[in-house]
Design an enzyme around this catalytic site. Structure first.
Site, PDB file in Angstrom:
ATOM      1  N   TYR A 151       0.845  -1.201   0.000  1.00 32.46           N
ATOM      2  CA  TYR A 151       0.000   0.000   0.000  1.00 32.46           C
ATOM      3  C   TYR A 151       0.881   1.252   0.000  1.00 32.46           C
ATOM      4  O   TYR A 151       0.728   2.140  -0.858  1.00 32.46           O
ATOM      5  CB  TYR A 151      -0.926  -0.017   1.229  1.00 32.46           C
TER       6      TYR A 151
HETATM    7  N1  LIG Z   1      -8.978   6.170   5.925  1.00 34.00           N
HETATM    8  C1  LIG Z   1      -7.706   6.350   6.178  1.00 34.00           C
HETATM    9  O1  LIG Z   1      -7.247   6.157   7.331  1.00 34.00           O
HETATM   10  C2  LIG Z   1      -6.761   6.850   5.105  1.00 34.00           C
HETATM   11  C3  LIG Z   1      -5.510   7.331   5.493  1.00 34.00           C
HETATM   12  C4  LIG Z   1      -4.623   7.787   4.516  1.00 34.00           C
HETATM   13  C5  LIG Z   1      -5.006   7.757   3.178  1.00 34.00           C
HETATM   14  N2  LIG Z   1      -6.226   7.278   2.827  1.00 34.00           N
HETATM   15  C6  LIG Z   1      -6.568   7.252   1.408  1.00 34.00           C
HETATM   16  O2  LIG Z   1      -7.766   7.967   1.215  1.00 34.00           O
HETATM   17  C7  LIG Z   1      -8.504   7.400   0.135  1.00 34.00           C
HETATM   18  C8  LIG Z   1      -9.919   7.096   0.592  1.00 34.00           C
HETATM   19  O3  LIG Z   1      -9.866   6.255   1.722  1.00 34.00           O
HETATM   20  P1  LIG Z   1     -11.201   5.923   2.580  1.00 34.00           P
HETATM   21  O4  LIG Z   1     -10.737   5.438   3.906  1.00 34.00           O
HETATM   22  O5  LIG Z   1     -12.124   7.063   2.479  1.00 34.00           O
HETATM   23  O6  LIG Z   1     -11.743   4.669   1.749  1.00 34.00           O
HETATM   24  P2  LIG Z   1     -13.159   3.907   1.748  1.00 34.00           P
HETATM   25  O7  LIG Z   1     -14.062   4.382   2.825  1.00 34.00           O
HETATM   26  O8  LIG Z   1     -12.809   2.457   1.686  1.00 34.00           O
HETATM   27  O9  LIG Z   1     -13.745   4.341   0.323  1.00 34.00           O
HETATM   28  C9  LIG Z   1     -13.041   3.953  -0.832  1.00 34.00           C
HETATM   29  C10 LIG Z   1     -13.717   4.545  -2.038  1.00 34.00           C
HETATM   30  O10 LIG Z   1     -12.958   4.145  -3.190  1.00 34.00           O
HETATM   31  C11 LIG Z   1     -13.796   3.425  -4.066  1.00 34.00           C
HETATM   32  N3  LIG Z   1     -13.051   2.317  -4.667  1.00 34.00           N
HETATM   33  C12 LIG Z   1     -12.223   1.440  -4.039  1.00 34.00           C
HETATM   34  N4  LIG Z   1     -11.742   0.560  -4.924  1.00 34.00           N
HETATM   35  C13 LIG Z   1     -12.286   0.874  -6.124  1.00 34.00           C
HETATM   36  C14 LIG Z   1     -12.190   0.329  -7.423  1.00 34.00           C
HETATM   37  N5  LIG Z   1     -11.441  -0.745  -7.715  1.00 34.00           N
HETATM   38  N6  LIG Z   1     -12.881   0.916  -8.417  1.00 34.00           N
HETATM   39  C15 LIG Z   1     -13.658   1.982  -8.168  1.00 34.00           C
HETATM   40  N7  LIG Z   1     -13.798   2.554  -6.962  1.00 34.00           N
HETATM   41  C16 LIG Z   1     -13.117   1.994  -5.950  1.00 34.00           C
HETATM   42  C17 LIG Z   1     -14.987   2.940  -3.245  1.00 34.00           C
HETATM   43  O11 LIG Z   1     -16.119   2.866  -4.101  1.00 34.00           O
HETATM   44  P3  LIG Z   1     -17.256   1.726  -3.999  1.00 34.00           P
HETATM   45  O12 LIG Z   1     -17.272   1.202  -2.606  1.00 34.00           O
HETATM   46  O13 LIG Z   1     -18.492   2.388  -4.454  1.00 34.00           O
HETATM   47  O14 LIG Z   1     -16.803   0.703  -4.950  1.00 34.00           O
HETATM   48  C18 LIG Z   1     -15.135   4.067  -2.227  1.00 34.00           C
HETATM   49  O15 LIG Z   1     -15.888   5.120  -2.761  1.00 34.00           O
HETATM   50  C19 LIG Z   1      -7.721   6.171  -0.320  1.00 34.00           C
HETATM   51  O16 LIG Z   1      -6.922   6.493  -1.434  1.00 34.00           O
HETATM   52  C20 LIG Z   1      -6.844   5.857   0.869  1.00 34.00           C
HETATM   53  O17 LIG Z   1      -5.662   5.201   0.514  1.00 34.00           O
HETATM   54  C21 LIG Z   1      -7.126   6.819   3.754  1.00 34.00           C
END
Ligand SMILES: NC(=O)c1ccc[n+]([C@@H]2O[C@H](COP(=O)([O-])OP(=O)(O)OC[C@H]3O[C@@H](n4cnc5c(N)ncnc54)[C@H](OP(=O)(O)O)[C@@H]3O)[C@@H](O)[C@H]2O)c1
Length: 247
Positions: A151
């Site tokens: 990741y």
């Molecule tokens: N949460 C954290 O602690 C954190 C920390 C640092 C960075 N980030 C980054 O922030 C971003 C969002 O994280 P989050 O925690 O908000 O994630 P999340 O709640 O899991 O949401 C992920 C989103 O990405 C979409 N997605 C995932 N895989 C996909 C695919 N193959 N094709 C199309 N859409 C896809 C999902 O859409 P569907 O479910 O509709 O398919 C959903 O809308 C990510 O890039 C993550 O690496 C998160």
């Protein structure tokens, strides 16, 4: 607020978590938002929520792990002024337990998809003479997090591309930056159990972040207020703790 009035923003992964918060924030500030995700039900809800705050939005479904589907998303999105490459996956596993499918899923979704969207959408921004891109990275791209090797490596690649694209498109006036969140409470991170709460305690602020705290930083970086900010990876992570002797 109408900072983004007349602009269209494509927010990938806007059906959940950080992407959803970014979509709401940009819409509140006047952007028409293309909400992207895979789940049509969650997409319809995000569009409805945006309309409920007086914004405009439409949903496009696409699987970002499939290169052709990413190209279809770019074509269907049409003219995009602000591209937010937010969608991402974050599996936690030791290296010896990471198989080819995990490896390909991380690099396909977290690196190749933003790469294709930039390839397909930035040339039209250049033609129109304005536009900008914000990539969502992670603190684990800079400082390794145990179990998050593939990741972190995929997001480190995205950080490198952010700096490259800032140079490649800067001459045309297109800015490219990244926002690098620390641990954030989202639907996705909830699936990791206690890991996110524990990571929160590693931050100087001693807590996890909320999605709207990331969204506000993204909206700033995408706005004209940040007009001379280009090629940065902005940490929005509660701050790093100072080194201290082991207990
Ligand atoms: N949460 C954290 O602690 C954190 C920390 C640092 C960075 N980030 C980054 O922030 C971003 C969002 O994280 P989050 O925690 O908000 O994630 P999340 O709640 O899991 O949401 C992920 C989103 O990405 C979409 N997605 C995932 N895989 C996909 C695919 N193959 N094709 C199309 N859409 C896809 C999902 O859409 P569907 O479910 O509709 O398919 C959903 O809308 C990510 O890039 C993550 O690496 C998160």
């Amino acid at each position: 607020m109408t900072i983004f009035e007349g602009s269209t923003a494509l927010v990938t992964g806007a059906t959940s978590g950080i992407g959803y918060a970014i979509a709401i924030e940009l819409a509140r500030q006047g952007a028409e938002v293309v909400v992207h995700g895979r789940n049509a039900e969650r997409g319809a809800k995000a569009v409805q929520d945006i309309e409920n705050v007086g914004g405009r939005a439409r949903f496009i479904a696409a699987d970002l792990s499939e290169a052709d589907d990413v190209r279809r998303l770019a074509a269907e999105a049409g003219e995009v002024d602000i591209l937010i490459n937010n969608a991402g996956i974050y599996g936690f596993a030791p290296t010896v337990e990471t198989d080819d499918a995990d490896f390909d899923a991380h690099f396909g979704t977290n690196v190749r998809a933003p790469y294709i969207l930039v390839q397909k959408l930035v040339p039209a921004m250049i033609e129109r003479g304005h536009g900008n891109v914000v990539n969502i990275s992670t603190v684990a791209a800079d400082k390794p997090a145990a179990g998050a090797g593939i990741y972190g490596a995929s997001k480190a690649a995205l950080d490198l591309l952010t700096k490259l694209w800032a140079d490649e498109f800067g001459e045309a006036g297109i800015r490219v930056n990244a926002v690098s969140p620390g641990p954030v409470e989202t639907e996705g991170s909830a699936e990791l159990g206690d890991i996110v709460e524990g990571l929160g305690r590693t931050r100087a602020l001693q807590r996890v972040g909320q999605a709207d705290e990331i969204a506000k930083a993204v909206a700033f970086v995408a706005s004209p207020a940040a007009s001379y900010i280009n090629g940065v990876v902005l940490p929005v992570d509660g701050g790093s703790r100072a080194e201290r002797p082991a207990a």
